[in-house]
Design an enzyme around this catalytic site. Structure first.
Site, PDB file in Angstrom:
ATOM      1  N   TYR A   1       4.899  34.758 -25.087  1.00 42.91           N
ATOM      2  CA  TYR A   1       4.155  33.604 -25.127  1.00 42.91           C
ATOM      3  C   TYR A   1       4.191  32.852 -26.824  1.00 42.91           C
ATOM      4  O   TYR A   1       4.325  31.694 -26.631  1.00 42.91           O
ATOM      5  CB  TYR A   1       2.318  34.102 -25.119  1.00 42.91           C
ATOM      6  CG  TYR A   1       1.796  33.093 -25.225  1.00 42.91           C
ATOM      7  CD1 TYR A   1       0.946  32.620 -24.010  1.00 42.91           C
ATOM      8  CD2 TYR A   1       1.154  33.319 -26.360  1.00 42.91           C
ATOM      9  CE1 TYR A   1       0.028  31.372 -24.644  1.00 42.91           C
ATOM     10  CE2 TYR A   1      -0.137  32.541 -26.996  1.00 42.91           C
ATOM     11  CZ  TYR A   1      -0.464  31.652 -25.957  1.00 42.91           C
ATOM     12  OH  TYR A   1      -1.534  30.808 -25.683  1.00 42.91           O
TER      13      TYR A   1
ATOM     14  N   LYS B   1       5.313  28.847 -27.386  1.00 42.24           N
ATOM     15  CA  LYS B   1       4.686  27.807 -28.488  1.00 42.24           C
ATOM     16  C   LYS B   1       5.699  27.944 -29.851  1.00 42.24           C
ATOM     17  O   LYS B   1       5.415  26.266 -30.118  1.00 42.24           O
ATOM     18  CB  LYS B   1       3.242  28.841 -28.813  1.00 42.24           C
ATOM     19  CG  LYS B   1       2.123  29.039 -27.390  1.00 42.24           C
ATOM     20  CD  LYS B   1       1.935  27.992 -26.780  1.00 42.24           C
ATOM     21  CE  LYS B   1       1.003  27.723 -25.199  1.00 42.24           C
ATOM     22  NZ  LYS B   1       0.617  26.617 -24.649  1.00 42.24           N
TER      23      LYS B   1
END
Ligand SMILES: NC(=O)c1ccc[n+]([C@@H]2O[C@H](COP(=O)([O-])OP(=O)(O)OC[C@H]3O[C@@H](n4cnc5c(N)ncnc54)[C@H](OP(=O)(O)O)[C@@H]3O)[C@@H](O)[C@H]2O)c1
Length: 249
Positions: free
Chosen positions: A162, A166
């Site tokens: 994740y 980002k």
């Protein structure tokens, strides 16, 4: 069609819930017409109905951003319906928590598809519209707001994939600024720690919701960026929770 109402227009992904919905509401209250998108059509219709109460035109487009043809259809429907784009909010995102060694390739791919590939493909599709707006309104320009995360700036245990998506999204915003900000199109990656939404339900036993950042805070920040002139470019904004250790989600 056409933005003929003369009102500003925003396209918001992930607008059915959470932060995307909060930003969509803030923009609707400020007089924007909207295209809103998410997968679940019923939930999206409900959100669109609420957003329309502010008086603007709200066009819902149900789309799975892990699927390229859905992304293209979203861009086409937006263009067909509004014919103009002042603000693009890249809000849709998914996250799975697991230690790096235990993260499945399937989940890795899904996070990169939704959090990085979809913004990239959507941007490619609507950049001409954003450039048109910026050329027509050189003082105001056109804005992209991407919901990145503090995990893209400072690593968090069990969020390796994740966080990597980002970090890539933050980089994508920088690339937009390098290529298009001189022409009035700029991008801002907003990088919050834990915000109280469905996405953080898994962490509520450790961090109580009232200790998390509020959706309204992120929405207000996003809205403030849309109000800047084209002379100010803000590549990224980190928002953290109060406490002794601030570089954590
Ligand atoms: N909450 C946090 O702590 C936090 C912190 C930093 C950054 N962020 C980022 O902020 C953004 C919004 O997060 P949130 O907390 O508001 O999440 P959320 O409450 O889970 O909402 C996610 C939104 O994205 C949509 N979505 C999910 N998968 C999708 C897909 N494959 N295609 C299209 N739409 C999809 C969801 O609708 P459907 O399920 O109907 O598709 C929903 O509208 C995300 O990018 C997230 O990574 C969140």
């Amino acid at each position: 069609m056409t933005g003929s109402s003369g009102r500003s227009v925003a396209l918001v992904t992930g607008a059915s819930r959470g932060i995307g919905r909060g930003i969509a509401r803030r923009l609707a209250e400020a007089g924007y017409d909207l295209t809103v998108s998410a997968r679940d059509p019923a939930r999206l219709e409900e959100a669109a109905g609420q957003l329309a109460v502010a008086g603007g035109r709200v066009h819902p487009v149900a789309a799975d951003l892990a699927v390229e043809k859905d992304i293209c259809r979203l861009a086409e429907e937006h263009t067909e319906h509004h014919g103009r784009l002042d603000v693009l909010v890249l809000g849709a995102g998914v996250g799975f928590s697991a230690p790096l060694a235990e993260t499945s390739k399937r989940r890795y791919d899904l996070q990169f598809d939704v959090n990085v590939r979809a913004p990239f493909v959507l941007l490619q599709a609507v950049l001409p519209l954003l450039r048109e707006t910026a050329a027509a309104h050189p003082d105001r320009g056109a804005k992209i707001i991407a919901l990145a995360s503090i995990t893209g700036v400072a690593a968090e245990p069990a969020l390796a994939a994740y966080g990597a998506t980002k970090a890539a999204l933050i980089s994508l915003c920088q690339s937009v600024n390098a290529e298009a900000s001189a022409d009035g199109v700029s991008a801002t990656a907003i990088c919050p720690g834990y915000v109280d939404t469905d996405m953080t339900a898994w962490v509520r036993d450790r961090i109580e919701p009232h200790r998390m950042i509020r959706v309204q805070d992120v929405a207000e920040l996003a809205f403030s960026v849309t109000r800047l002139s084209a002379h100010a470019v803000v590549p990224e904004l980190v928002v953290t929770r109060p406490g002794e250790q601030v570089w954590r989600a």
